[in-house]
Design an enzyme around this catalytic site. Structure first.
Site, mmCIF file in Angstrom:
data_model
loop_
_atom_site.group_PDB
_atom_site.id
_atom_site.type_symbol
_atom_site.label_atom_id
_atom_site.label_comp_id
_atom_site.label_asym_id
_atom_site.label_seq_id
_atom_site.Cartn_x
_atom_site.Cartn_y
_atom_site.Cartn_z
ATOM 1 N N ASP A 121 5.075 -26.539 -12.936
ATOM 2 C CA ASP A 121 5.691 -25.610 -13.882
ATOM 3 C C ASP A 121 4.567 -24.725 -14.418
ATOM 4 O OD1 ASP A 121 7.423 -24.180 -15.446
ATOM 5 O OD2 ASP A 121 8.391 -25.913 -16.370
HETATM 6 C C1 NOJ Z 1 8.673 -22.531 -17.530
HETATM 7 C C2 NOJ Z 1 9.998 -23.211 -17.339
HETATM 8 O O1 NOJ Z 1 9.900 -24.549 -17.738
HETATM 9 C C3 NOJ Z 1 10.486 -23.149 -15.910
HETATM 10 O O2 NOJ Z 1 11.782 -23.681 -15.867
HETATM 11 C C4 NOJ Z 1 10.447 -21.751 -15.390
HETATM 12 O O3 NOJ Z 1 10.944 -21.710 -14.081
HETATM 13 C C5 NOJ Z 1 9.013 -21.260 -15.457
HETATM 14 N N1 NOJ Z 1 8.549 -21.283 -16.842
HETATM 15 C C6 NOJ Z 1 8.865 -19.854 -14.906
HETATM 16 O O4 NOJ Z 1 9.430 -18.947 -15.749
#
Ligand code: NOJ
Length: 758
Positions: free
Chosen positions: A292
Site C-alpha cells: 500500500d
Molecule cells: C492508500 C489506500 O489504503 C489504498 O487503498 C489505495 O489504493 C492507495 N492509497 C492508493 O491510492
C-alpha cells in the site's frame, strides 16, 4: 529487427492461441517471453519494474517520494519505474508510456494503476451500498462499467475491489467493502473481479486488472482506528478475513495489495505467512503483490524495521513485489543483492510476476492499446453507463421502516416538504474515493423529486449538515451551532402532508482516515429532526451514510426510514423513484446496525457463549446491563412495499454421508399488494465442532421476484464448501455431526430444519 519488435510479434501470436485462465495456471508462452526478456535485464532494471510512483496531481497518501514531474520522467527513462498510479486520461498516460516504451533500453511498458473504487467518472453507489443489493449480476455490471471508463482513460489496473470484512462501524473504510460477512463478501468479490477483468483474457481493451485489497485483517484494526494494529486469532483470520481473498484468487485476480496494519505484531507488508505460505503457495496466486502507499517505509515507524535497508529486505522476502510510493526498493534493493544480503531470486520472482501481468494485459503487444481518444470520448459518461449505475443505485436502497403506509408517496394531491441540505447536495452523494469524477455532478434528491412534475413539492433547507464543503483531503466539519434555518422549516412543516428529511453523513464523512467514535447522526441533525417531529410527525427519513449509524430515536418515532447511503451520480433519481413507488426497494443490510457504539463489534455470526440465556432474572448470562444485546437492525434486514411469507423449509433427507449434498427447499409467497423482490437467505449452524462455530453462518441467498399473490419454491444445496470450516491450522475440514439449516428474509427471522452429517 530489434528486441522490442521480436517481443511484440511473438506476443501477438501467443495471445491468439492461448489465453490465461482463471485458475491462476501459468501460460507457458508468456513464461518463455518473460525468460527471454529477463535474461537481458540488469538487476537495476528488474528492481525498476518493482517501483511505482504517483502521478503528477492527485495525491491519495502522505507526500509522494517521486519528486517533480521532471525527476519522475528521468527515472522512467532510466528504466527505474515499472508503474505509475493516478495518471489518467489518454493524453497524460500516453506521455509517460511513450517515455517507457521509446526511451528506455528495453522498452518495457508501464502498467498504469488507479483507485477505481465505485466507478470512474460515472460514479456508482459506494461499494457498501452496492453490497446491500445482494444482486451479483448488477454488481458485476457496475464493475464492468467502471472498468470500461477507466480503461478508456488509459488505465490498465484498478486498486479494487476492497474485500476487507469488518464488524466495526467506527472504521471509515467500511464504505469501500461488502460489510461483515465472508460468504456475501466472497461472492461480491468474485462478481467484482469478473466485472473488472471479464473472462481474464483481456482481449477487450475495456477490461482491466483488479486488486484484492487490503491483505489482510485491515477490517479488524483495534478500536476501528485507522492504520492501527490487528490482534487477530487463527479462527477469525481463516474463517472471516481470508475467504473473500481466496474467492478473488480463484476468480483469477491479477494483483493483491498489502494492508497498512500489523497482524499480531508483524506488518502485513512483511507477513511471510499470509503472503508466501498462503497466497502464493497454498492458493497458487500467479499475479503480483503491491504494497500500500508507503507501507514498506511505514514499517520503520511501526518499530519493525530499523531503517530503509531492513524494510526493503523484509518486504521483498515476505513477498511484496511492488513498492507503491515508499521509494525504498529502487535505492536499496539492488545494493542489498550486490552485497549478498538479499537473495536475487526474490527480485527475479517479483519482476517475473509484474511482467506476467503486463504480458497478460497485452501491453507488450501494443503498449498504446488502452490509449484511444475516440474511445475515451465515447465510453466515458455514456448514456448506457448512466442507466447501469441508476439501476445499481435503486437496487442498493434498503427500506428500514414503513409505518402508516407513508411510502410510497403520492405522485399528486399530497403536500410534500423536503428538508435538509443533503437533499440539495450534488456533491455528497458521490461519496468518497472519486478521484476521476467532477465535484457537484450527482443528481440531488431535490432534482430527482422535481422530475415528478405533478407532485406538490416544496424544499426548505432547514439545516446545514456541514459548515463547509469538505474534500477528500480535509476533515468533515459538521454543523453543531447553526440553527438559523429551523424556524422556517418548522413553519413549512405545519402545512405539509408528508415531510421527507435527508440527514446523515456527508459523502466524505466515511472512507480512508475517517474513523468515528460516535455513530449518531452528526451535529445538530437529530435535534432538528426532533423539532420538526413535534410539529408534524409524518416524516420519511432518508439516510445518507457510509457506515451503520445508531438511529434509535428515529427508529422508535419516525414512521418511515429509507437507507440511501451515498448512491453515486444518479443518487437523486434512484431515491425519487423509490420514494414515489416507481421502484419497490429490495435491498438488505450487509452489516448489523448497532443500538449504540458500545455494542461494537456487533455481528450476526457471533458465538453462542457458554451462557447465552436471557431469562430467569439471572444476571450471570451474556448481556449488557445498560443496553439490549440485540442490534437495532440485524444483518440481512430490509423491507419492501409488499410483504413475503416463508413456508417451513424442508430437507431432502435427515442424514447424509460426507460428500452428499443436503438440499433445503422453501416456498416464498408475495402476500402484499405490490410486485417485489425478496432476498431469501440460507444460514447454517454446525451445532458441535472441534472449533466452536458461530450461531449462524450465511451459506446461500437468492433473489426471488414475485407478483402479488404469486409463490415460488427455491432450493439451496449445501456442498462441503458450505458445510466445512477452517481449523486453527488453516486446514479446511468437514466434520460429522448435527446441523441446522435456517431460511428467512433476514438473519434474525428464520425458520429451521435439522440434519446430520454421518
Ligand atoms: C492508500 C489506500 O489504503 C489504498 O487503498 C489505495 O489504493 C492507495 N492509497 C492508493 O491510492
Amino acid at each position: 529487427m530489434n528486441f522490442k519488435r521480436i517481443l511484440f510479434i511473438s506476443a501477438m501470436n501467443m495471445l491468439t492461441v492461448t489465453q490465461v485462465n482463471a485458475q491462476q495456471k501459468l501460460n507457458p508462452e508468456i513464461e518463455k517471453k518473460i525468460d527471454v526478456l529477463m535474461s537481458k535485464m540488469t538487476i537495476d532494471e528488474k528492481v525498476g519494474q518493482m517501483n511505482q510512483y504517483n502521478g503528477f496531481w492527485d495525491v491519495t497518501g502522505p507526500t509522494p517520494v517521486g519528486g517533480s514531474a521532471e525527476q519522475k520522467y528521468e527515472n522512467i527513462k532510466k528504466g527505474l519505474v515499472g508503474s505509475m498510479l493516478t495518471v489518467r486520461g489518454v493524453k497524460e498516460v500516453r506521455a509517460v508510456q511513450k517515455i517507457a516504451v521509446e526511451q528506455t533500453r528495453l522498452g518495457i511498458p508501464l502498467i498504469i494503476g488507479f483507485d477505481v473504487i465505485h466507478g470512474y467518472k460515472t460514479l456508482s453507489p459506494i461499494p457498501l451500498a452496492e453490497a446491500a443489493s445482494w444482486d451479483l449480476k448488477a454488481i458485476e455490471k457496475s464493475a464492468e462499467v467502471a472498468a470500461s471508463e477507466a480503461a478508456a482513460s488509459g488505465i490498465n489496473w484498478t486498486f479494487g475491489p476492497m474485500m476487507d470484512i469488518s464488524r466495526d462501524a467506527r472504521w471509515g473504510r467500511l464504505m469501500e467493502g461488502a460489510g461483515e460477512d465472508p460468504f456475501l463478501g466472497g461472492k461480491i468479490a468474485a462478481a467484482r473481479v469478473k466485472g473488472f477483468q471479464g473472462d481474464n483474457s483481456f482481449s477487450s481493451p475495456l477490461r482491466i486488472a483488479a486488486t484484492a485489497k487490503h491483505f489482510a485483517a485491515y477490517g479488524f484494526i483495534e478500536g476501528g482506528l485507522e492504520y492501527n494494529s490487528a490482534e487477530i486469532g487463527t479462527n477469525t483470520l481463516y474463517n472471516q478475513v481470508l475467504p473473500p481473498f481466496k474467492e478473488a484468487v480463484d476468480a483469477g485476480i491479477r494483483s493483491v495489495m498489502n494492508s497498512f496494519n500489523t497482524i499480531n505484531g508483524v506488518p502485513a507488508t512483511a507477513d511471510k505467512h499470509i503472503l508466501r505460505d498462503i497466497l502464493k503457495q497454498k492458493w497458487a496466486f500467479s499475479g503480483f503483490v503491491i504494497s500500500d502507499w508507503a507501507s514498506i517505509r511505514e514499517m520503520i515507524p511501526w518499530g519493525y524495521s530499523k531503517d530503509e535497508n531492513a524494510a526493503a529486505k523484509a518486504a521483498v522476502e515476505a513477498g511484496t513485489d511492488m513498492d507503491m510510493e515508499s521509494g525504498i526498493y529502487v535505492p536499496y534493493l539492488a545494493e542489498l543483492v550486490k552485497q549478498g544480503k538479499v537473495n536475487e531470486s526474490y527480485i527475479d520472482e517479483a519482476c517475473r510476476r509484474i511482467l506476467r501481468v503486463k504480458f497478460e494485459l497485452g501491453l507488450f503487444d501494443d503498449p498504446y492499446r488502452f490509449l484511444d481518444e475516440k474511445r475515451e470520448k465515447e465510453v466515458i459518461g455514456s448514456k448506457a453507463n448512466h442507466e447501469a449505475v441508476l439501476d445499481m443505485a435503486k437496487k442498493s436502497i434498503v427500506l428500514l421502516k414503513n409505518e402508516k403506509n407513508l411510502l410510497p408517496l403520492k405522485k399528486s394531491g399530497q403536500k410534500i416538504l423536503l428538508l435538509g441540505s443533503l437533499a440539495e447536495s450534488k456533491n455528497s452523494p458521490l461519496g468518497s474515493w472519486r478521484i476521476a469524477s467532477d465535484n457537484n455532478t450527482a443528481v440531488s434528491v431535490l432534482e430527482g423529486m422535481k422530475q415528478y412534475k405533478e407532485s406538490d413539492l416544496q424544499y426548505v433547507k432547514g439545516i446545514n449538515t456541514t459548515t463547509e464543503e469538505p474534500t477528500f483531503l480535509t476533515e468533515v466539519q459538521y454543523n453543531t451551532t447553526d440553527r438559523s434555518g429551523f424556524e422556517e422549516a418548522k413553519k413549512a412543516a405545519k402545512n405539509a402532508d408528508v415531510i421527507v428529511m435527508v440527514l446523515g453523513e456527508h459523502g466524505f464523512g466515511s472512507g480512508e482516515a475517517r474513523s468515528r467514535t460516535d455513530l449518531n447522526l452528526p451535529g445538530l441533525q437529530e435535534e432538528f429532526m426532533k423539532e420538526i417531529y413535534k410539529i408534524n410527525p409524518n416524516i420519511v427519513l432518508v439516510l445518507n451514510n457510509g457506515r451503520p449509524l445508531t438511529i434509535n430515536w428515529a427508529d422508535e418515532n419516525i414512521p418511515a426510514i429509507v437507507e440511501a447511503w451515498q448512491l453515486g451520480i444518479q443518487a437523486g433519481n434512484a431515491v425519487a423513484q423509490v420514494l414515489y413507488g416507481d421502484y419497490n426497494p429490495s435491498g438488505k443490510l450487509p452489516m448489523t446496525f448497532p443500538r449504540n457504539v458500545g455494542q461494537v463489534p456487533i455481528y450476526y455470526n457471533h458465538m453462542n457463549t457458554g451462557r447465552p440465556f436471557d431469562k430467569d432474572n439471572n444476571v450471570f448470562w451474556t448481556h449488557y446491563s445498560d443496553s439490549e444485546k440485540t442490534p437495532l437492525y440485524p444483518f440481512g434486514y430490509g423491507l419492501s412495499y409488499t410483504t413475503f411469507e416463508y413456508s417451513q423449509p424442508v430437507i431432502n433427507k435427515n442424514q447424509f454421508q460426507k460428500g452428499e449434498k443436503p438440499v433445503v427447499s422453501v416456498t416464498i409467497k408475495n402476500t402484499g399488494k405490490y410486485a417485489g423482490k425478496e432476498v431469501a437467505q440460507l444460514y447454517i449452524h454446525d451445532e458441535f465442532a472441534s472449533v466452536a462455530r458461530p450461531v449462524k453462518e450465511l451459506k446461500g441467498f437468492e433473489l426471488v421476484e414475485l407478483k402479488p399473490g404469486e409463490s415460488k419454491a427455491i432450493q439451496f444445496s449445501l456442498t462441503d464448501k458450505e458445510l466445512g470450516f477452517y481449523d486453527n491450522s488453516g486446514n479446511f475440514i468437514v466434520e460429522s455431526g448435527t446441523f441446522k439449516a435456517m431460511i428467512g428474509g433476514n438473519s434474525a427471522e428464520v425458520k429451521q430444519v435439522s440434519f446430520e452429517i454421518k
